[in-house]
Design an enzyme around this catalytic site. Structure first.
Site, PDB file in Angstrom:
ATOM      1  N   SER A  33       0.814  -1.222   0.000  1.00 37.02           N
ATOM      2  CA  SER A  33       0.000   0.000   0.000  1.00 37.02           C
ATOM      3  C   SER A  33       0.850   1.276   0.000  1.00 37.02           C
ATOM      4  O   SER A  33       0.337   2.362  -0.238  1.00 37.02           O
ATOM      5  CB  SER A  33      -0.903   0.026   1.250  1.00 37.02           C
ATOM      6  OG  SER A  33      -0.091   0.020   2.413  1.00 37.02           O
ATOM      7  N   GLY A  34       2.161   1.139   0.245  1.00 39.88           N
ATOM      8  CA  GLY A  34       3.019   2.329   0.348  1.00 39.88           C
ATOM      9  C   GLY A  34       3.551   2.783  -1.003  1.00 39.88           C
ATOM     10  O   GLY A  34       3.156   2.268  -2.056  1.00 39.88           O
ATOM     11  N   TYR A  35       4.454   3.754  -0.972  1.00 37.61           N
ATOM     12  CA  TYR A  35       4.949   4.337  -2.224  1.00 37.61           C
ATOM     13  C   TYR A  35       5.877   3.391  -2.996  1.00 37.61           C
ATOM     14  O   TYR A  35       5.748   3.255  -4.209  1.00 37.61           O
ATOM     15  CB  TYR A  35       5.671   5.655  -1.941  1.00 37.61           C
ATOM     16  CG  TYR A  35       4.734   6.797  -1.637  1.00 37.61           C
ATOM     17  CD1 TYR A  35       3.464   6.862  -2.198  1.00 37.61           C
ATOM     18  CD2 TYR A  35       5.123   7.826  -0.786  1.00 37.61           C
ATOM     19  CE1 TYR A  35       2.607   7.906  -1.921  1.00 37.61           C
ATOM     20  CE2 TYR A  35       4.270   8.878  -0.499  1.00 37.61           C
ATOM     21  CZ  TYR A  35       3.021   8.910  -1.070  1.00 37.61           C
ATOM     22  OH  TYR A  35       2.176   9.959  -0.793  1.00 37.61           O
ATOM     23  N   CYS A  68      18.029   4.937  -0.967  1.00 35.41           N
ATOM     24  CA  CYS A  68      17.975   5.718  -2.217  1.00 35.41           C
ATOM     25  C   CYS A  68      19.153   6.695  -2.323  1.00 35.41           C
ATOM     26  O   CYS A  68      19.820   6.770  -3.366  1.00 35.41           O
ATOM     27  CB  CYS A  68      16.644   6.440  -2.319  1.00 35.41           C
ATOM     28  SG  CYS A  68      16.149   7.309  -0.818  1.00 35.41           S
ATOM     29  N   ASN A  95      14.251   8.224  -6.606  1.00 36.16           N
ATOM     30  CA  ASN A  95      14.380   7.504  -5.335  1.00 36.16           C
ATOM     31  C   ASN A  95      13.455   6.292  -5.251  1.00 36.16           C
ATOM     32  O   ASN A  95      13.769   5.303  -4.596  1.00 36.16           O
ATOM     33  CB  ASN A  95      14.095   8.437  -4.147  1.00 36.16           C
ATOM     34  CG  ASN A  95      12.765   9.143  -4.252  1.00 36.16           C
ATOM     35  OD1 ASN A  95      12.550   9.949  -5.160  1.00 36.16           O
ATOM     36  ND2 ASN A  95      11.839   8.848  -3.343  1.00 36.16           N
TER      37      ASN A  95
HETATM   38  N1  LIG Z   1      10.434   6.100  -0.222  1.00 38.70           N
HETATM   39  C1  LIG Z   1      11.647   5.921  -0.750  1.00 38.70           C
HETATM   40  O1  LIG Z   1      12.145   6.749  -1.549  1.00 38.70           O
HETATM   41  C2  LIG Z   1      12.451   4.693  -0.406  1.00 38.70           C
HETATM   42  C3  LIG Z   1      13.612   4.440  -1.145  1.00 38.70           C
HETATM   43  C4  LIG Z   1      14.396   3.327  -0.826  1.00 38.70           C
HETATM   44  C5  LIG Z   1      13.997   2.475   0.205  1.00 38.70           C
HETATM   45  N2  LIG Z   1      12.871   2.762   0.918  1.00 38.70           N
HETATM   46  C6  LIG Z   1      12.495   1.832   1.992  1.00 38.70           C
HETATM   47  O2  LIG Z   1      11.430   1.026   1.497  1.00 38.70           O
HETATM   48  C7  LIG Z   1      10.553   0.692   2.587  1.00 38.70           C
HETATM   49  C8  LIG Z   1       9.142   1.157   2.216  1.00 38.70           C
HETATM   50  O3  LIG Z   1       9.200   2.563   2.016  1.00 38.70           O
HETATM   51  P1  LIG Z   1       7.941   3.388   1.489  1.00 38.70           P
HETATM   52  O4  LIG Z   1       8.440   4.730   1.153  1.00 38.70           O
HETATM   53  O5  LIG Z   1       7.185   2.607   0.489  1.00 38.70           O
HETATM   54  O6  LIG Z   1       7.098   3.464   2.838  1.00 38.70           O
HETATM   55  P2  LIG Z   1       5.540   3.727   3.002  1.00 38.70           P
HETATM   56  O7  LIG Z   1       5.027   4.501   1.842  1.00 38.70           O
HETATM   57  O8  LIG Z   1       5.367   4.272   4.374  1.00 38.70           O
HETATM   58  O9  LIG Z   1       4.905   2.268   2.932  1.00 38.70           O
HETATM   59  C9  LIG Z   1       5.274   1.243   3.828  1.00 38.70           C
HETATM   60  C10 LIG Z   1       4.093   0.303   3.994  1.00 38.70           C
HETATM   61  O10 LIG Z   1       4.486  -0.721   4.889  1.00 38.70           O
HETATM   62  C11 LIG Z   1       3.374  -1.135   5.665  1.00 38.70           C
HETATM   63  N3  LIG Z   1       3.824  -1.274   7.041  1.00 38.70           N
HETATM   64  C12 LIG Z   1       4.206  -0.277   7.896  1.00 38.70           C
HETATM   65  N4  LIG Z   1       4.576  -0.807   9.080  1.00 38.70           N
HETATM   66  C13 LIG Z   1       4.408  -2.158   8.965  1.00 38.70           C
HETATM   67  C14 LIG Z   1       4.587  -3.241   9.859  1.00 38.70           C
HETATM   68  N5  LIG Z   1       5.024  -3.053  11.112  1.00 38.70           N
HETATM   69  N6  LIG Z   1       4.306  -4.508   9.421  1.00 38.70           N
HETATM   70  C15 LIG Z   1       3.863  -4.707   8.159  1.00 38.70           C
HETATM   71  N7  LIG Z   1       3.646  -3.712   7.271  1.00 38.70           N
HETATM   72  C16 LIG Z   1       3.927  -2.458   7.682  1.00 38.70           C
HETATM   73  C17 LIG Z   1       2.306  -0.046   5.557  1.00 38.70           C
HETATM   74  O11 LIG Z   1       1.184  -0.613   4.920  1.00 38.70           O
HETATM   75  P3  LIG Z   1      -0.152  -1.041   5.721  1.00 38.70           P
HETATM   76  O12 LIG Z   1      -0.274  -0.122   6.900  1.00 38.70           O
HETATM   77  O13 LIG Z   1      -1.195  -0.836   4.684  1.00 38.70           O
HETATM   78  O14 LIG Z   1       0.083  -2.460   6.100  1.00 38.70           O
HETATM   79  C18 LIG Z   1       2.904   1.010   4.632  1.00 38.70           C
HETATM   80  O15 LIG Z   1       2.000   1.442   3.629  1.00 38.70           O
HETATM   81  C19 LIG Z   1      11.116   1.395   3.823  1.00 38.70           C
HETATM   82  O16 LIG Z   1      11.888   0.498   4.553  1.00 38.70           O
HETATM   83  C20 LIG Z   1      11.969   2.515   3.239  1.00 38.70           C
HETATM   84  O17 LIG Z   1      13.020   2.906   4.096  1.00 38.70           O
HETATM   85  C21 LIG Z   1      12.076   3.838   0.610  1.00 38.70           C
END
Ligand SMILES: NC(=O)c1ccc[n+]([C@@H]2O[C@H](COP(=O)([O-])OP(=O)(O)OC[C@H]3O[C@@H](n4cnc5c(N)ncnc54)[C@H](OP(=O)(O)O)[C@@H]3O)[C@@H](O)[C@H]2O)c1
Length: 348
Positions: A9-11, A147, A315
């Site tokens: 559901s996240g980005y 990223c 990113n």
């Molecule tokens: N954003 C970036 O540019 C980027 C780049 C490189 C790496 N990352 C890494 O990729 C990962 C995801 O990032 P994102 O930006 O997509 O984050 P996000 O948009 O906040 O999405 C993360 C999703 O994980 C789920 N979640 C949160 N806590 C959880 C838990 N305790 N157990 C199971 N599911 C959980 C949530 O979905 P529900 O609440 O719907 O379950 C949430 O929508 C992170 O570790 C981040 O550091 C991000």
């Protein structure tokens, strides 16, 4: 081949869905969300309306085991407690969080928190195909890079071992768009606060330093510590890292071209951008947004003397979901560029 995504559901989860739905050799069959179980993808990712009728499911290792590979698109701390159950049912895992990027549990604890499964570190390969293609072929866990770390490491890796650079004084100045913070909002990400900023949010001590130092040290086989200053800027996607490298002796452009060409000439997702004039003479995130490319260029400043390396990527793609799919292709024996040779739209 079947793939699933935990935290879809996240980005980054949204971009993984987008990339996997158009992948010709992998079928996306399983996506999870705690908050949106039973909801259609379009409910969270409106760009995918009409493309898929997948719904978010609960997280269950048994259901996940029907896939060949699972992507973890959840925050650090969450991932480390889910991954062992997925490995136990025979899955390969590509983790987008920081939980399996580092090799030293003490350094992980210093930058994040105590790790509950450091015994799994030896199963993980740092998920930068440009550095670890061969190791990824057999990896059980690919730990996709942070990223900003990806942009910095890709910018520095070719020249970090050159004798003409001062390895003790390397400064990375990184600028990142708002999607780098993920989907959950805070006061800092509230639109009146986040729009139009050039906000230095990590002038020193950013977490990505841990993996940047680790990977650069592994290349030169001696400890390296770089400086990283991060800024939130007013765009949604994209990173530009401006990397300042001081020189120990006079060099010419060809001295830089040589190691960059040697390392990246055959890399499908690294593009050299260095033209004498015009709008597009050096890397700009705008030209890579939505794509898996990392654009790299440089300028020599003879007065200081200094080498300025510019590294731009999206990113959410080369900095997350794109690199993760690239890792998946390698891990599953699929041609590495499959599903990823998508240019950025222009203008954007
Ligand atoms: N954003 C970036 O540019 C980027 C780049 C490189 C790496 N990352 C890494 O990729 C990962 C995801 O990032 P994102 O930006 O997509 O984050 P996000 O948009 O906040 O999405 C993360 C999703 O994980 C789920 N979640 C949160 N806590 C959880 C838990 N305790 N157990 C199971 N599911 C959980 C949530 O979905 P529900 O609440 O719907 O379950 C949430 O929508 C992170 O570790 C981040 O550091 C991000």
């Amino acid at each position: 081949m079947k793939a699933g995504i935990v935290g879809a559901s996240g980005y980054t989860g949204g971009d993984l869905i987008r990339l996997l739905l158009i992948h010709p050799e992998v079928e996306l069959t399983y996506i999870t969300s705690r908050r949106y179980q039973g909801k259609y993808v379009k409910h969270l990712h409106p760009n995918l309306r009409g493309i898929t009728d997948l719904r978010f499911d609960e997280l269950s290792p048994e259901k996940a085991s029907e896939c060949d590979i699972i992507f973890m698109a959840v925050p650090h701390k969450a991932s480390m407690n889910i991954v062992p159950d997925l490995l136990a049912v025979g899955l390969k895992v590509v983790d987008l969080s920081a939980d399996f990027r580092l090799k030293d549990p003490d350094i992980y604890e210093r930058y994040y928190c105590p790790h509950t499964h450091p015994e799994l570190f030896e199963k993980a390969v740092y998920g930068l195909p440009e550095l670890y293609r061969d190791e990824l072929k057999k990896a059980e866990i690919a730990a996709a890079p942070g990223c900003m770390a990806a942009s910095a490491i890709l910018g520095l890796a070719p020249i970090i071992a050159e004798k003409f650079i001062d390895r003790d004084h390397i400064i990375i100045d990184a600028k990142i768009g708002s999607s780098g913070g993920g989907k959950n909002f805070s006061f800092a990400s509230h639109h009146p606060e986040r729009a139009n900023v050039v906000r230095p949010y990590g002038a020193v001590g950013h977490r990505h330093l841990a993996e940047i130092n680790q990977e650069l040290s592994l290349i030169v086989k001696q400890p390296i510590k770089v400086g990283l200053s991060t800024h939130a800027v007013s765009m949604v996607r994209g990173i530009l890292s401006t990397i300042h490298v001081f020189l120990t002796e006079p060099i010419e452009n060809k001295d830089i071209w040589k190691p960059f060409r040697k390392m990246y000439n055959k890399e499908p997702f690294i593009r050299f951008v260095k033209q004498p004039s015009g709008n597009y003479r050096l890397p700009d995130p705008k030209a890579v947004i939505g794509s898996n490319f990392c654009d790299i260029g440089f300028m020599l400043d003879e007065d200081i003397p200094r080498l300025v390396i510019l590294s731009a990527l999206d990113n959410l793609i080369k900095g997350a979901a794109g690199s993760a799919v690239q890792c998946m292709n390698i891990m599953l024996g699929i041609e590495e560029t499959t599903g990823l040779l998508i240019p950025a739209p222009h203008p954007m």
